[in-house]
Structures are given as C-alpha cells and as structure tokens.
Enzyme design. Structure first.
Site, PDB file in Angstrom:
ATOM      1  N   GLU A 221      -5.969  -7.239   9.706  1.00 13.50           N
ATOM      2  CA  GLU A 221      -4.992  -6.801  10.713  1.00 13.50           C
ATOM      3  C   GLU A 221      -5.234  -5.367  11.169  1.00 13.50           C
ATOM      4  O   GLU A 221      -5.391  -4.458  10.342  1.00 13.50           O
ATOM      5  CB  GLU A 221      -3.558  -6.885  10.163  1.00 13.50           C
ATOM      6  CG  GLU A 221      -2.548  -6.536  11.250  1.00 13.50           C
ATOM      7  CD  GLU A 221      -1.154  -6.191  10.741  1.00 13.50           C
ATOM      8  OE1 GLU A 221      -0.224  -6.217  11.557  1.00 13.50           O
ATOM      9  OE2 GLU A 221      -0.999  -5.878   9.544  1.00 13.50           O
TER      10      GLU A 221
ATOM     11  N   HIS B 225       4.862   1.508  19.969  1.00 11.18           N
ATOM     12  CA  HIS B 225       6.293   1.780  19.765  1.00 11.18           C
ATOM     13  C   HIS B 225       6.593   3.264  19.989  1.00 11.18           C
ATOM     14  O   HIS B 225       7.680   3.626  20.437  1.00 11.18           O
ATOM     15  CB  HIS B 225       6.726   1.377  18.351  1.00 11.18           C
ATOM     16  CG  HIS B 225       6.957  -0.090  18.178  1.00 11.18           C
ATOM     17  ND1 HIS B 225       7.861  -0.804  18.954  1.00 11.18           N
ATOM     18  CD2 HIS B 225       6.413  -0.995  17.329  1.00 11.18           C
ATOM     19  CE1 HIS B 225       7.852  -2.078  18.585  1.00 11.18           C
ATOM     20  NE2 HIS B 225       6.985  -2.223  17.603  1.00 11.18           N
TER      21      HIS B 225
ATOM     22  N   SER C  93       6.911  -9.398  14.888  1.00 12.82           N
ATOM     23  CA  SER C  93       5.671  -9.700  14.163  1.00 12.82           C
ATOM     24  C   SER C  93       5.885 -10.672  13.007  1.00 12.82           C
ATOM     25  O   SER C  93       4.934 -11.336  12.582  1.00 12.82           O
ATOM     26  CB  SER C  93       5.063  -8.407  13.599  1.00 12.82           C
ATOM     27  OG  SER C  93       4.657  -7.565  14.635  1.00 12.82           O
TER      28      SER C  93
HETATM   29 ZN   LIG Z   1       6.131  -3.959  16.740  1.00  8.87          ZN
END
Ligand SMILES: [Zn+2]
Length: 540
Positions: free
Chosen positions: A349, A358, A132
């Site tokens: 975001e 994840h 990211s």
């Molecule tokens: Zn990530």
C-alpha cells in the site's frame, strides 16, 4: 464443465476476436480468448436486497464472465494506492517526467504499461463517497460493505460488537494462509490502519486500533482491538513478512526504551503485543529500527518490521534515519515470500497519497504516488508475468482537480500559463491560479491570495480549495485498475470494486480450490457462496 466462448457475442465478432489472439501485448503473454462462465445472480431490490451473500455471488459472476477462471496464477500481488484518483495518476506522471527534465505529459507510471485496465466503482453499501475501510474490505473479502467496516459485512451496523461475529468475512490473506500460501503486508501507514487492517481484522469500526480506542461495551462483549487481532490471527501462522509503521497500538502507553525515551505507546491494558508476537513466533525477526532489518531478515521465521510509532514519514521528509522506501521494502518482501517456496499473496500500500490529499498538499501526494509507482516497477522486475498476477488500483478517489489550459510542459505544481503566453493567465478576479486544486479542504482561503507571490511547489503549500473543510474529502468517482499476469485479462470494463477479489481468487487455482474444498463452488468450480470463516481456521 459448462463453458461457452463469449456467449453474448455474435459468432462473426467472436471469430474476429479469436483472430486477434496472436497479437502480443507488452509485458504479458499473448492475448487469447478466455472462457466466459455464466453465474446466475438473483435480481434484488437495491439496496435492501444486497446482503453479503448477494454481493459475493455478484462479484463472482463479474469475474467469471470475464474469463478469470482461466487464470493459472501462482502468486498474487495487490498494489493499493490509497486515494490515488485518476487525476492523481495523470498529475503524478507529469510530475515524474518533469523531475527528469522532460515536459512530462508523455511520461507513464510503471503500471500504465500494464496490458489490462478497468474502472472500479467504489461506493460503500451505505455511502455514495466511500472510505478506505469499506473499500478495502470489498477488495479483500469480495463483499461490498458499510463505510468504516473492516472484515465485517453490511449486515452489522457501525460499532455493533455483538452483531459482528455473525457478519465476519473471510479475507484474502486468511484464505491464502489457510491454503498454505505465504502472505505479506507492506504499507506506509500504521499496520492497524484501514487498508492493511482489512486483511486480518474484523471490526465494525476502523477506529478500534488499540484497546484504548475500543469502547467499554465492545470490550465487555468480547471484541478485540485491531492490533490484538493481528497478533492473534487464528488463520495459519500469520503473514510471513510485514513492513509498516505503527508500533504505537501494539505497546503500552508510557513504555520507555533505553536510549530512545517514550516510544509513543497507545495501550492502556499493559500488554506488549510485540513481545507476544515474538512468543508466538520463536523463530521470527522483529525490527523497529531500519538498522535492525538485516538481523530480522536473517531469522528463519516470519519478519515483522514496524518502523515508526505511527505512519512512516512522507517521501518529501525522508532523511538518513528514515526506513527504506516503498520499492526497497517491496523487493525485500517479495524475496522473502519467494524464498518460502510456496505461492504467495502480498499487499503493498502507498498509504500516504491519501494523507497528503486530506491535507490539501498536492506536491506530497504526487511524490507518494511516484514512490508507489517505483514499488510497482520493483515488483514487476522481481516477478514473472507467467506466474504472478499483479493488480494495481486505488480504494477511492479524492477531490484533486487538474484544470485550466496550461501549455505543454507547464510546471505541474505551478500557475496556469497557456500556450504562447508570456506570463501566467489571470482568473476573472485578476489573479493567477494553479493547475492543481481541490474541491474542498484546508486549502480554502477567505479571499484568493496573489499566488504569484507564493511558492506553489513547496511541499507544505496547500492548493486552493472551493469549500472550507479541516480535512479534504474523498471523491466519489471511479478509480483505475491496472493488471498484468495470469487472469489479468479479466480486468476490463467497469467493475464493482468487490469483483476484484473474485478476479484474484478465480485466477489463482490454489485459492479457488481451497474455497471449493469448503463447499462453496458451483458446477463449474466457481466460488460463488459466501465462505464461512470458521471453516478456514486451521492451516492445512
Ligand atoms: Zn482518506
């Protein structure tokens, strides 16, 4: 001005395209032909010839060729769904539709109604599957860079503090501040995390969130941690509005707040950066509890709301004490920026889509994606396509798969049951399987369980994963880009991710003009030269 209309198209086709010019697209001004401007990009050997200047120019060329310079945007809003792969988008639209009692496949997330779409290639300069930091730096600075870098170009290696100043990149937020625009950051992650950090920090390692995370040699060489860089921003007066999680990196370890106990500070240098922020912004308003938000918003200066020691809670863990959801924070931020009376640049975001993936927890990832879509809808409702460019994208993909032959309307978090079947289908091992799965991650099990005895829709259920890893990984395939407003027409075809910065800047006269003032533009007014951040360090 040396512009040509679609120079690569045969005349007959160009006329045919122009003939379509009066067909209005949903939610946008009528489609018109936009001038394609040619920017020469030297051929280089890959990857050795790809320096920061080359990346900047190549991104400028891609945006200018698509007509971005015809944009007349006053405001820019970038929505970043962290880890929002195309499989995530497809599954989330079904998930949202099914929550309303519909089959789901026919549903559309808010940004799927936008008139322009593209695919973005996400690789970092040194990584096939990106992270990211490198990806958001590409979007925020117009230069593709190394994995883990924030606001630092590919010419410095990971962790090299001494090599960073010469490789510092000007960010979209810094450019906007220096052009006199208002700016804002809204995220569900820590403010010092990769995506928001790429807007204001310059470090060769995204892990340097507080002084406690800064290696001794980097500190000795004068590098500052990410939280300190947020407070010390030398570009303009910093963001007018910031809503995020993550006060931990800003306050001392062991800091106790009356009635709240240890607040979860990280810092070892004893500095309280939130107090320092208050000193820098005497008219500013700070909130660390949602109950303080109204008071903070009543202040005349900038607003900083950090609502958790670390990331904001997942949507599925929301309770009465939770901070407002992303759509509410987005609406508040836009109101604040509109009240400034200037044009503005805002980043929103949806950070925890990535965290849920994840963890191998698809339900959480889909719920975060729907909340992100709600925030996009709030922004569309609060702004006009006449003057506000809204761009929605992801930084990178994940390994989520949407597979099998489930029937129409089959529960998206459930077991695959085919059209006309009386019960879930069986794999070759005789056991049922879910529609959603992961290629790797913590959902791997030594032997396949009988999922018919498990609640596969539970928030903490981990979808099956092929390869055992403690954390599921990012994916290397392209991500979607959706856009509406002035300049949105340049969002088409397959783009290198860093070209998105150039679309935003070229479509916004106040931003591109500021770059030209510093001498970085060609004869057509296209910003083609890598900006030197030192030339932007004072607000005008
Ligand atoms: Zn990530």
């Amino acid at each position: 001005m040396r512009r040509s209309l679609h120079p690569t198209l045969p005349v007959a086709l160009a006329i045919a395209l122009a003939g379509c010019a009066s067909v209005p697209a949903a939610g946008d001004a009528p489609v018109a032909a936009h001038a394609s401007i040619q920017v020469d990009v030297p051929a280089v050997a890959h990857p050795g010839g790809e320096d920061a200047a080359w990346w900047f120019r190549s991104g400028a060329a891609a945006a200018a060729a698509r007509g971005a310079m015809d944009g007349r945007a006053r405001n820019v809003i970038v929505f970043l769904g962290d880890g929002m792969s195309l499989a995530t988008v497809a599954a989330a639209r079904v998930f949202e539709g099914q929550r309303r009692g519909a089959p789901g496949e026919e549903n559309a997330l808010a940004f799927e109604a936008f008139p322009y779409t593209a695919l973005a290639k996400t690789y970092n300069t040194d990584a096939q599957t990106p992270d990211s930091a490198g990806t958001m730096t590409a979007i925020a600075s117009g230069v593709k860079t190394r994995i883990g870098h924030l606001g630092a170009g590919p010419g410095v290696v990971s962790g090299d503090c001494a090599g960073t100043p010469a490789n510092t990149l000007l960010t979209l937020l810094e450019l906007a501040e220096s052009a006199g625009l208002a700016t804002g950051i809204v995220t569900t992650s820590r403010l010092t995390h990769a995506t928001p950090g790429a807007l204001y920090a310059h470090v060769p390692d995204r892990g340097w969130e507080s002084d406690a995370n800064l290696p001794a040699d980097a500190a000795a060489q004068g590098c500052r941690d990410i939280a300190a860089q947020f407070v010390a921003t030398p570009f303009g007066d910093g963001p007018e509005v910031t809503f995020a999680g993550g006060w931990g990196p800003f306050v001392p370890k062991g800091l106790v707040h009356p009635g709240h106990g240890d607040v979860g500070g990280w810092r070892l240098d004893g500095r309280n950066l939130l107090e320092e922020w208050g000193q820098r912004h005497p008219g500013g308003g700070f909130a660390w509890d949602p109950a303080q938000l109204d008071d903070a918003l009543a202040s005349p200066g900038p607003v900083l709301g950090l609502f958790a020691a670390s990331h904001l809670p997942y949507e599925l863990d929301r309770n009465a004490a939770s901070p407002p959801p992303l759509d509410v924070l987005t609406r508040l931020a836009i109101e604040r920026l509109q009240a400034s009376g200037q044009g503005y640049v805002l980043l929103v975001e949806g950070a925890r889509i990535d965290h849920a993936h994840h963890a191998g927890q698809a339900h959480r990832a889909l719920a975060e994606t729907v909340a992100f879509s709600d925030a996009v809808r709030a922004a569309v409702e609060a702004t006009s396509a006449e003057d506000t460019l809204v761009l929605v994208t992801a930084d990178h993909a994940h390994t989520l798969t949407f597979a099998g032959y489930p029937r129409r309307g089959n529960p998206i978090l459930g077991l695959v049951q085919g059209p006309g079947a009386e019960e879930p289908g069986r794999a070759a091992d005789g056991l049922p399987y879910t529609t959603l799965g992961y290629a790797n991650g913590p959902g791997h099990r030594a032997a396949r369980p009988d999922l018919s005895a498990m609640d596969t829709a539970a928030p903490d259920f981990r979808q099956e994963a092929t390869v055992p890893l403690g954390s599921e990984t990012h994916g290397g395939e392209d991500v979607g880009v959706w856009a509406r407003g002035p300049g949105a027409w340049a969002v088409r075809g397959t783009l290198e991710q860093h070209a998105l910065f150039h679309v935003l800047v070229q479509a916004t006269p106040s931003l591109r003009t500021r770059l030209c003032e510093a001498g970085g533009c060609d004869a057509n007014g296209v910003p083609v030269e890598l900006p030197d951040p030192a030339r932007f360090r004072a607000a005008r």
